[in-house]
Design a protein around this motif. Structure first.
Motif, mmCIF file in Angstrom:
data_model
loop_
_atom_site.group_PDB
_atom_site.id
_atom_site.type_symbol
_atom_site.label_atom_id
_atom_site.label_comp_id
_atom_site.label_asym_id
_atom_site.label_seq_id
_atom_site.Cartn_x
_atom_site.Cartn_y
_atom_site.Cartn_z
ATOM 1 N N ALA A 170 -55.687 -71.373 36.749
ATOM 2 C CA ALA A 170 -54.326 -71.320 37.283
ATOM 3 C C ALA A 170 -53.424 -70.326 36.561
ATOM 4 C CB ALA A 170 -53.710 -72.713 37.256
ATOM 5 N N THR A 171 -53.387 -70.379 35.237
ATOM 6 C CA THR A 171 -52.493 -69.485 34.493
ATOM 7 C C THR A 171 -52.945 -68.036 34.610
ATOM 8 O OG1 THR A 171 -52.023 -71.287 32.948
ATOM 9 C CG2 THR A 171 -51.405 -69.079 32.260
ATOM 10 N N VAL A 172 -54.252 -67.815 34.589
ATOM 11 C CA VAL A 172 -54.791 -66.466 34.756
ATOM 12 C C VAL A 172 -54.468 -65.939 36.150
ATOM 13 C CG1 VAL A 172 -56.902 -65.073 34.785
ATOM 14 C CG2 VAL A 172 -56.632 -66.904 33.089
ATOM 15 N N THR A 173 -54.627 -66.788 37.144
ATOM 16 C CA THR A 173 -54.323 -66.407 38.526
ATOM 17 C C THR A 173 -52.881 -65.953 38.663
ATOM 18 O OG1 THR A 173 -55.996 -67.898 39.443
ATOM 19 C CG2 THR A 173 -54.213 -67.238 40.901
ATOM 20 N N THR A 174 -51.964 -66.738 38.115
ATOM 21 C CA THR A 174 -50.538 -66.393 38.200
ATOM 22 C C THR A 174 -50.262 -65.041 37.556
ATOM 23 O OG1 THR A 174 -49.891 -68.727 38.206
ATOM 24 C CG2 THR A 174 -48.215 -67.134 37.561
ATOM 25 N N ALA A 175 -50.865 -64.794 36.398
ATOM 26 C CA ALA A 175 -50.649 -63.527 35.700
ATOM 27 C C ALA A 175 -51.226 -62.347 36.479
ATOM 28 C CB ALA A 175 -51.256 -63.597 34.305
ATOM 29 N N LEU A 176 -52.390 -62.522 37.057
ATOM 30 C CA LEU A 176 -52.997 -61.431 37.823
ATOM 31 C C LEU A 176 -52.203 -61.150 39.099
ATOM 32 C CD1 LEU A 176 -56.806 -62.247 37.467
ATOM 33 C CD2 LEU A 176 -55.492 -60.503 36.246
ATOM 34 N N GLU A 177 -51.717 -62.196 39.733
ATOM 35 C CA GLU A 177 -50.887 -61.996 40.925
ATOM 36 C C GLU A 177 -49.590 -61.273 40.562
ATOM 37 O OE1 GLU A 177 -52.378 -65.774 43.666
ATOM 38 O OE2 GLU A 177 -50.608 -65.995 42.379
ATOM 39 N N ALA A 178 -49.024 -61.603 39.403
ATOM 40 C CA ALA A 178 -47.818 -60.910 38.953
ATOM 41 C C ALA A 178 -48.085 -59.434 38.688
ATOM 42 C CB ALA A 178 -47.269 -61.580 37.695
ATOM 43 N N ALA A 179 -49.335 -59.098 38.370
ATOM 44 C CA ALA A 179 -49.725 -57.707 38.140
ATOM 45 C C ALA A 179 -50.020 -56.967 39.446
ATOM 46 C CB ALA A 179 -50.947 -57.648 37.220
ATOM 47 N N GLY A 180 -49.899 -57.681 40.557
ATOM 48 C CA GLY A 180 -50.076 -57.045 41.856
ATOM 49 C C GLY A 180 -51.445 -57.208 42.483
ATOM 50 N N TYR A 181 -52.267 -58.101 41.935
ATOM 51 C CA TYR A 181 -53.612 -58.298 42.459
ATOM 52 C C TYR A 181 -53.639 -59.432 43.483
ATOM 53 C CZ TYR A 181 -55.265 -55.531 38.439
ATOM 54 O OH TYR A 181 -55.478 -54.539 37.530
ATOM 55 N N HIS A 182 -54.568 -59.329 44.410
ATOM 56 C CA HIS A 182 -54.873 -60.457 45.289
ATOM 57 C C HIS A 182 -55.989 -61.246 44.624
ATOM 58 C CE1 HIS A 182 -56.780 -62.684 48.617
ATOM 59 N NE2 HIS A 182 -55.557 -62.740 49.096
ATOM 60 N N VAL A 183 -55.776 -62.534 44.412
ATOM 61 C CA VAL A 183 -56.693 -63.338 43.600
ATOM 62 C C VAL A 183 -57.197 -64.541 44.388
ATOM 63 C CG1 VAL A 183 -56.995 -64.593 41.435
ATOM 64 C CG2 VAL A 183 -55.406 -62.654 41.534
ATOM 65 N N ILE A 208 -68.199 -53.797 26.332
ATOM 66 C CA ILE A 208 -67.858 -55.107 25.781
ATOM 67 C C ILE A 208 -66.444 -55.033 25.229
ATOM 68 C CG2 ILE A 208 -68.411 -56.890 24.092
ATOM 69 C CD1 ILE A 208 -71.287 -55.916 24.113
ATOM 70 N N VAL A 209 -65.654 -56.046 25.527
ATOM 71 C CA VAL A 209 -64.304 -56.165 24.999
ATOM 72 C C VAL A 209 -64.236 -57.472 24.214
ATOM 73 C CG1 VAL A 209 -61.868 -56.498 25.577
ATOM 74 C CG2 VAL A 209 -63.240 -54.850 26.864
ATOM 75 N N ASP A 210 -63.783 -57.400 22.981
ATOM 76 C CA ASP A 210 -63.627 -58.604 22.168
ATOM 77 C C ASP A 210 -62.300 -59.297 22.468
ATOM 78 O OD1 ASP A 210 -65.323 -56.945 19.578
ATOM 79 O OD2 ASP A 210 -65.961 -58.861 20.423
ATOM 80 N N LEU A 211 -62.363 -60.596 22.708
ATOM 81 C CA LEU A 211 -61.177 -61.449 22.827
ATOM 82 C C LEU A 211 -61.431 -62.663 21.938
ATOM 83 C CD1 LEU A 211 -58.457 -62.251 23.994
ATOM 84 C CD2 LEU A 211 -59.648 -63.198 25.985
ATOM 85 N N PRO A 212 -61.024 -62.593 20.674
ATOM 86 C CA PRO A 212 -61.370 -63.663 19.733
ATOM 87 C C PRO A 212 -60.729 -65.002 20.106
ATOM 88 C CG PRO A 212 -60.693 -61.663 18.583
ATOM 89 C CD PRO A 212 -60.314 -61.482 20.023
ATOM 90 N N THR A 213 -61.557 -65.918 20.505
ATOM 91 C CA THR A 213 -61.159 -67.297 20.797
ATOM 92 C C THR A 213 -62.447 -68.060 21.055
ATOM 93 O OG1 THR A 213 -59.682 -68.713 22.121
ATOM 94 C CG2 THR A 213 -60.847 -66.962 23.293
ATOM 95 N N GLY A 214 -62.328 -69.290 21.545
ATOM 96 C CA GLY A 214 -63.513 -70.072 21.857
ATOM 97 C C GLY A 214 -64.082 -69.724 23.219
ATOM 98 N N HIS A 215 -64.912 -70.614 23.727
ATOM 99 C CA HIS A 215 -65.678 -70.346 24.940
ATOM 100 C C HIS A 215 -64.865 -70.470 26.226
ATOM 101 C CE1 HIS A 215 -69.220 -69.905 27.369
ATOM 102 N NE2 HIS A 215 -69.117 -71.114 27.893
ATOM 103 N N TRP A 216 -63.660 -71.003 26.143
ATOM 104 C CA TRP A 216 -62.857 -71.233 27.348
ATOM 105 C C TRP A 216 -61.527 -70.493 27.259
ATOM 106 C CZ3 TRP A 216 -65.706 -75.053 24.903
ATOM 107 C CH2 TRP A 216 -66.767 -75.595 25.645
ATOM 108 N N PRO A 217 -61.528 -69.159 27.271
ATOM 109 C CA PRO A 217 -60.280 -68.410 27.099
ATOM 110 C C PRO A 217 -59.283 -68.613 28.226
ATOM 111 C CG PRO A 217 -62.049 -66.945 27.752
ATOM 112 C CD PRO A 217 -62.684 -68.269 27.437
ATOM 113 N N GLN A 218 -59.753 -69.015 29.418
ATOM 114 C CA GLN A 218 -58.809 -69.272 30.503
ATOM 115 C C GLN A 218 -57.914 -70.468 30.191
ATOM 116 O OE1 GLN A 218 -62.029 -70.097 30.346
ATOM 117 N NE2 GLN A 218 -62.773 -70.808 32.339
ATOM 118 N N LEU A 219 -58.333 -71.283 29.206
ATOM 119 C CA LEU A 219 -57.531 -72.418 28.772
ATOM 120 C C LEU A 219 -56.866 -72.167 27.420
ATOM 121 C CD1 LEU A 219 -59.940 -75.363 29.710
ATOM 122 C CD2 LEU A 219 -58.066 -74.418 31.072
#
Length: 243
Positions: free
Chosen positions: A18-31, A206-217
């Motif tokens: 949900a939060t990722v969707t909102t951010a991508l839509e704000a960036a102009g994407y259809h999600v 590969i892009v590093d995003l340091p966090t655990g296995h569920w970055p969408q949360l």
């Protein structure tokens, strides 16, 4: 307009994005954040749901899209989007693997998880390693447990089927969270079986995003920003070009 299809991993449905969707839509994407067959509710009938059904559900949305799509798959969803990219290589602009990667033909997502009847229930936090649990605060864990839905056993245990060599031309990016890009590069150099499909990709990074296995949360804003950066070709700190 960029068309992004988000595919959740095990025990999660489309609402987990949900939060990722909102951010991508704000960036102009259809999600489209998909809820896959058998994941509609905890009481859904999962007895006949197979891995091929989840791949087919993504292919259906690719076919319905008015333009080429960006596929984003988290965890077990990585196998699903790689199967869909194999089925429709000409319609996939890019595949993005969130703490996962593409699986080759015959690979199984996870046949070690306990099965109860036709379900793979969430096994509890003790089943995961510490790097996977980074940033999983008590609040995030509680949220996960509230929305967790059993995974169809057929999805977890069926072998992957891919056969179209054009899939290797689909640009592919791994967003590495619980395992760093350095570790993944080492595994590829060592010809680890689960890294061979990624190693064969002609345009991979590969892009590093340091966090655990569920970055969408745990880091949804940062995850959305990485997706936008990847799609728009801006790159990001920690990106390692491999192709």
């Amino acid at each position: 307009m960029t068309h992004v299809i988000l595919v959740p991993g095990f025990w999660l449905n489309g609402d987990s994005w949900a939060t990722v969707t909102t951010a991508l839509e704000a960036a102009g994407y259809h999600v489209e954040a998909l809820t896959l067959p058998g994941k509609e509710s905890r009481t859904a009938d999962r007895s006949a749901v197979r891995l091929a059904d989840h791949v087919a559900a993504v292919v259906e949305r690719i076919d319905a899209a008015p333009e080429r799509v960006v596929l984003v798959g988290h965890s077990g969803g990585g196998s699903i989007i790689s199967g869909a990219a194999d089925a429709r290589p000409d319609k996939v602009e890019r595949a993005i693997y969130v703490d996962t990667g593409p699986f080759g033909d015959g690979a199984v997502i996870n046949d070690e998880l306990p099965v109860e009847s036709d379900d793979v229930p969430f096994p509890g936090w003790d089943a995961f390693e510490e790097p996977e649990l980074v940033d999983m605060t008590p609040q995030v864990r509680q949220r996960f447990e509230e929305i967790a839905i059993p995974e169809p056993a057929g999805v977890a245990r069926d072998p992957q089927h891919v056969s179209d060599d054009r899939r290797f031309a689909v640009p592919s990016t791994v967003i590495a969270c619980s395992m760093t890009s350095v570790v993944l590069e080492t595994l590829m150099a060592d010809d680890h079986p689960y890294m061979r499909e990624l190693a064969a990709m002609q345009d991979r990074s590969i892009v590093d995003l340091p966090t655990g296995h569920w970055p969408q949360l745990t880091k949804p804003a940062e995850l959305a920003a990485e997706i936008v950066g990847i799609v728009e070709g801006r790159g990001a700190a920690g990106q390692v070009a491999l192709g």
